[in-house]
Design an enzyme around this catalytic site. Sequence first.
Site, short mmCIF file in Angstrom:
data_model
loop_
_atom_site.label_atom_id
_atom_site.label_comp_id
_atom_site.label_asym_id
_atom_site.label_seq_id
_atom_site.Cartn_x
_atom_site.Cartn_y
_atom_site.Cartn_z
N ASP A 187 -1.30 -0.01 8.57
CA ASP A 187 -1.04 -1.23 7.82
C ASP A 187 -2.38 -1.88 7.46
O ASP A 187 -3.37 -1.71 8.15
CB ASP A 187 -0.21 -2.21 8.65
CG ASP A 187 1.19 -1.68 8.93
OD1 ASP A 187 1.74 -1.00 8.04
OD2 ASP A 187 1.70 -1.94 10.03
N GLY A 188 -2.38 -2.63 6.37
CA GLY A 188 -3.58 -3.35 5.96
C GLY A 188 -4.38 -2.62 4.90
O GLY A 188 -5.44 -3.08 4.50
N CYS A 189 -3.90 -1.47 4.47
CA CYS A 189 -4.57 -0.71 3.42
C CYS A 189 -3.83 -0.91 2.10
O CYS A 189 -2.60 -0.96 2.09
CB CYS A 189 -4.59 0.78 3.77
SG CYS A 189 -5.49 1.15 5.28
N ALA A 190 -4.57 -1.01 1.02
CA ALA A 190 -3.96 -1.17 -0.29
C ALA A 190 -3.20 0.08 -0.70
O ALA A 190 -2.19 0.03 -1.39
CB ALA A 190 -5.01 -1.51 -1.33
N SER A 191 -3.67 1.24 -0.25
CA SER A 191 -3.01 2.50 -0.55
C SER A 191 -2.26 2.98 0.70
O SER A 191 -2.35 2.38 1.76
CB SER A 191 -4.05 3.53 -0.99
OG SER A 191 -5.06 3.65 -0.02
#
Length: 135
Positions: free
Chosen positions: A48-52
């Site tokens: 979690d926390g990634c744009a992709s």
Amino acid sequence: MAQPAFEEIVEDFEFLEDWEDRYRHVIDLGKAMEPLEEALKVPATKVDGCASQVWLHITIENDTFTFEGESDAMIVRGLIAVLKALYNGAGVQEVANVDAMAEMTRLGLNEHLSAQRSNGLRAMIVRIQETAAAA
């Protein structure tokens, strides 16, 4: 201390003149990685926390840390390859002690990643270090 594979990347970056070349090199590192098995792309391995979309499958055997990863974004796939070079083969305690952001600074990545990519990189590092600390 960084793993020898990471030191090789640092040396490669020293020969690359501009950021465009370095960016392409990171992408090429990601392209060279084996894809993560579809069966390992599950909620437990998703970061979690990634744009992709990012998945990290972490394994610790005999106090040795390794992981595989995958992303749907080429630059993030490359960042995973860089993190693999930084951490894979290290002892669990070594992983917990690596200042990953300082190591990434040696590559000049901090100055050239978007805020979203930087946040995603930090999220991957946190996942790696928390898993090592829990082992």
